[in-house]
Enzyme design. Structure first.
Site, PDB file in Angstrom:
ATOM      1  N   THR A  83      -3.344 -12.154  -0.426  1.00  0.00           N
ATOM      2  CA  THR A  83      -2.336 -11.134  -0.152  1.00  0.00           C
ATOM      3  C   THR A  83      -1.109 -11.285  -1.043  1.00  0.00           C
ATOM      4  OG1 THR A  83      -1.394 -12.613   1.480  1.00  0.00           O
ATOM      5  CG2 THR A  83      -2.980 -10.991   2.279  1.00  0.00           C
ATOM      6  N   SER A  84      -0.315 -10.217  -1.113  1.00  0.00           N
ATOM      7  CA  SER A  84       0.962 -10.256  -1.842  1.00  0.00           C
ATOM      8  C   SER A  84       1.844 -11.367  -1.289  1.00  0.00           C
ATOM      9  CB  SER A  84       1.727  -8.942  -1.690  1.00  0.00           C
ATOM     10  OG  SER A  84       0.919  -7.844  -1.952  1.00  0.00           O
ATOM     11  N   ARG A  85       1.873 -11.445   0.037  1.00  0.00           N
ATOM     12  CA  ARG A  85       2.778 -12.390   0.687  1.00  0.00           C
ATOM     13  C   ARG A  85       2.361 -13.843   0.478  1.00  0.00           C
ATOM     14  NH1 ARG A  85      -0.074  -9.411   4.558  1.00  0.00           N
ATOM     15  NH2 ARG A  85      -1.574 -10.610   5.778  1.00  0.00           N
TER      16      ARG A  85
ATOM     17  N   GLU B  41       1.965  -5.697  10.737  1.00  0.00           N
ATOM     18  CA  GLU B  41       1.075  -4.548  10.761  1.00  0.00           C
ATOM     19  C   GLU B  41       1.416  -3.730  11.999  1.00  0.00           C
ATOM     20  OE1 GLU B  41      -2.029  -4.698   8.425  1.00  0.00           O
ATOM     21  OE2 GLU B  41      -1.707  -2.557   8.786  1.00  0.00           O
TER      22      GLU B  41
ATOM     23  N   GLU C 177       1.648   3.573   3.153  1.00  0.00           N
ATOM     24  CA  GLU C 177       1.989   3.010   4.468  1.00  0.00           C
ATOM     25  C   GLU C 177       3.502   3.120   4.596  1.00  0.00           C
ATOM     26  OE1 GLU C 177      -0.169  -0.745   4.907  1.00  0.00           O
ATOM     27  OE2 GLU C 177      -2.054   0.252   4.374  1.00  0.00           O
TER      28      GLU C 177
ATOM     29  N   ASN D  63      -3.131  -5.843  -2.324  1.00  0.00           N
ATOM     30  CA  ASN D  63      -3.157  -6.878  -1.297  1.00  0.00           C
ATOM     31  C   ASN D  63      -4.437  -7.712  -1.306  1.00  0.00           C
ATOM     32  OD1 ASN D  63      -1.342  -7.980   0.545  1.00  0.00           O
ATOM     33  ND2 ASN D  63      -2.381  -7.074   2.303  1.00  0.00           N
ATOM     34  N   ARG D  64      -5.237  -7.550  -2.356  1.00  0.00           N
ATOM     35  CA  ARG D  64      -6.404  -8.410  -2.572  1.00  0.00           C
ATOM     36  C   ARG D  64      -6.325  -9.031  -3.960  1.00  0.00           C
ATOM     37  NH1 ARG D  64      -6.244  -6.682   1.733  1.00  0.00           N
ATOM     38  NH2 ARG D  64      -7.845  -5.900   3.159  1.00  0.00           N
TER      39      ARG D  64
ATOM     40  N   HIS E 191       0.879  -1.165   0.000  1.00  0.00           N
ATOM     41  CA  HIS E 191       0.000   0.000   0.000  1.00  0.00           C
ATOM     42  C   HIS E 191       0.916   1.214   0.000  1.00  0.00           C
ATOM     43  CE1 HIS E 191      -2.997  -2.913   1.942  1.00  0.00           C
ATOM     44  NE2 HIS E 191      -3.321  -2.760   0.665  1.00  0.00           N
TER      45      HIS E 191
END
Lengths: 334, 313
Positions: free
Chosen positions: B168-170, B180, B26, B72-73, B23
């Protein structure tokens, strides 16, 4: 000037409350939305002794929940921008500033609304602040004192930017009187209930004051601490990428309006080094780590504090107004 | 507690990625990854290839969460298998590129560990996000990190919910770890938040180095908060929010929310109470990015997971 001196000032029949000048400063966005709901119901009743306009300043930015679409609306109200050449390809906010000037101004004219209260939020820990261009606008200073008295549990400061009317650039400069009501800390894109409630109370008490003023109440003079902006300090930046190379120091973070002395910590570099304030004069920091100011090259702003004496005031009577009208009509500005 | 019969033998975790800017607003992750791309001394560990990587450079440049769609989606099977092309949303193209470089997701070639760095406007402190309760490696690593930073706290959020879980990316890696840290406004860099994230990563990399060197980590228990339900803001018929997170709930991430407790406050000051059947632990309270995802907060339930001992195979 004596404290006992009573100054008579013109009535304030028209007040504008503006929110969403920055579309992601949500307390003002939601408050304006709520006030517009109530306004719809009250439209038949004549609102004496003041008529209040509720305005959503930047609808497109609000819809996107961004500060602005093309350019910062709250820098688009200089005389030059408002009266400059018009083009189809003008940025959205310039078109909008002209619409707002037609609605609430024209800036500098007799038709302008009497008071503009422009609602803002900041990520900085500033509590509630009034931000104005004048340190001798008795209307704004008295409203501020009134709010200090009515809402004693919120820290409140009066900030003055010493900018001439010719150079003034923000929405609040369109009215005959105006100020920004800035409340933080609140992240952009978020509404915090305590911040919203403070803003709602601030607007309510401001309108109550205007009604009292218009009805003839006398407001006793006294002293107000005014913070006058002196300078900004930018982040240290990489000379090539222009990216910041340090963050606000943990000892400074959230300490808005705590006196900053020469040699106090300012920044902490990413390698852990402390960078210190090199100025000679102790000054009051504010807008510490405001998100929107990274791109404006401002890490924090610094102000001098001084005590301003404000006179007692009341509204002009009709006779006083007649007598003055002769005088004013020959002093019309464009 | 250690059960020498049941030590799980796991392959060494040699390829590790650190994602920042998933993002673009962030700032802790963006700043740390940029720092380490310039000078990676701090993240070097014996036996570990640690690669710092900016996942969403266009969003970082604009200092916005995303350009077309939330990266991230975006790592869904549909997106990852869609025919490549310029007409695809920017983040879907990025997801395909990232999947190629760090995956493919689900394959033996995928990276061993990916740390994905995030900030939140919620008062969550340091939170590690786990995607599977059966990931022994991650459980042991999270246990190690929690012990290493004590008495400072680092909680574990488990999102294994079949409906609320997201791509997610991960998730491209064999062992995805979300980091987070909050509260921090979007677009703002707070030095305490930045340093906290940095310290967690230091311990995480220490763990991987020790594991790769052959250290055995005995069986342990890990307290997790398992995602239960997403709670939206009350809205009117047009979908507009009509209430805010109640002052009693604001900033109270991870504290028990009991039936009857204040939950929301309408704009004219009325309280709306939590009507659930039992005590829950809310988190992601008042996250800026979730207004558009219809989420005021998520409820979680406390659970203790047991992780058997592990050792490199």
């Amino acid at each position: 000037m004596e404290v006992d001196e009573l100054m008579c000032l013109p009535r304030l029949p028209r007040v504008a409350v503006c929110g969403g000048t920055h579309g992601n400063e949500l307390s003002g966005v939601y408050l304006v939305r709520e006030l517009l709901k109530v306004e719809k119901k009250a439209v038949e009743e004549e609102e004496e002794p003041v008529s209040v306009m509720i305005v959503l300043s930047n609808p497109r930015a609000t819809q996107q929940c961004h500060r602005y679409v093309d350019t910062d609306l709250n820098r688009c109200f200089t005389h030059a921008t408002l009266n400059g050449p018009i083009s189809d390809t003008d940025p959205y906010e310039i078109i909008r500033s002209r619409e707002l000037n037609a609605l609430l101004g024209p800036k500098g004219s007799r038709q302008a609304v009497d008071l503009v209260c422009d609602l803002h939020n900041t990520t900085a820990n500033m509590g509630m602040c009034f931000i104005t261009y004048s340190d001798c606008d008795w209307i704004c200073l008295h409203i501020f004192r009134h709010l200090q008295k009515e809402i004693p549990d919120i820290p409140m400061r009066f900030i003055h930017f010493d900018v001439s009317n010719k150079e003034s650039y923000s929405l609040d400069s369109v009215g005959k009187h105006g100020f920004a009501m800035e409340i933080g800390p609140q992240p952009h894109g978020v509404v915090r209930s305590n911040i919203y409630t403070a803003m709602k109370g601030g607007v309510q008490h401001m309108l109550d004051w205007v009604r009292l003023f218009n009805s003839g109440a006398i407001f006793r003079g006294g002293f107000v601490d005014v913070f006058t902006m002196v300078k900004h300090i930018d982040y240290p930046r990489d000379s090539v990428t222009h990216n910041i190379t340090a963050a606000i120091h943990p000892h400074l973070q959230d300490r808005d309006f705590c006196l900053l002395h020469p040699d106090d910590p300012l920044f902490q570099t990413f390698s852990g080094e402390t960078l210190r304030y090199k100025g000679k004069e102790p000054l009051y920091p504010f807008f510490i780590n405001e998100c929107a100011y990274y791109e404006k090259g401002i890490a924090l702003s610094l102000a001098r504090k001084r005590r301003v004496m404000i006179p007692s005031i009341r509204v002009e009577t009709e006779q006083e107004q007649q007598a003055n009208h002769q005088q004013y009509s020959s002093e019309d500005e464009n | 507690m250690s059960s020498y019969n049941n030590t799980a033998r796991l392959t060494e975790a040699r390829r590790v990625a650190i994602f920042g800017g998933t993002h673009g607003n962030e700032m802790s992750g963006v700043t740390l990854v940029n720092l380490w791309m310039k000078n990676s001394d701090e993240i070097q560990r014996k036996g570990v290839e640690a690669k710092p990587f900016i996942t969403n450079p266009k969003a970082v440049e604009k200092c916005t969460r995303y350009v077309d769609t939330d990266l991230n989606r975006a790592f869904t099977p549909e997106n990852l298998s869609a025919p490549a092309g310029d007409e695809l949303p920017y983040e879907v193209q990025r997801a395909q590129e990232i999947n190629k470089e760090f995956g493919p997701k689900g394959s033996p070639e995928a990276y061993d560990v990916i740390f994905d760095l995030h900030n939140t406007t919620s008062n969550m402190g340091c939170t590690l996000i786990l995607e599977s309760s059966k990931d022994l490696f991650n459980l042991q690593m999270m246990n190690y990190i929690k012990k290493a930073i004590a008495p400072a706290s680092c909680l574990v959020l488990l999102n294994e919910h079949p409906l609320l879980k997201y791509s997610t990316s991960r998730s491209v890696a064999k062992h995805p770890v979300g980091l987070e840290v909050g509260p921090q406004p979007q677009g703002v860099l707070r030095s305490n938040i930045f340093e906290a994230m940095r310290v967690i990563l230091k311990h995480a990399l220490d763990f991987i180095e020790l594991f790769n060197e052959g250290m055995e980590f005995p069986s342990c228990t890990v307290e997790v908060f398992r995602v239960s339900e997403r709670i939206d803001y009350p809205r009117d018929a047009n979908g507009n929010i009509i209430a805010m997170v109640h002052p009693n709930l604001q900033d109270c991430d991870w504290e028990p929310l009991n039936p009857g407790d204040p939950m929301f406050q309408t704009f004219d000051g009325k309280t709306i109470h939590y009507q659930g059947s039992g005590t829950v632990y809310p988190t992601f309270i008042n996250e800026a990015a979730y207004y558009e995802k219809q989420q005021a907060f998520v409820t979680t339930r406390r659970e203790t997971l047991v992780a058997s001992a592990i050792r490199k195979a």
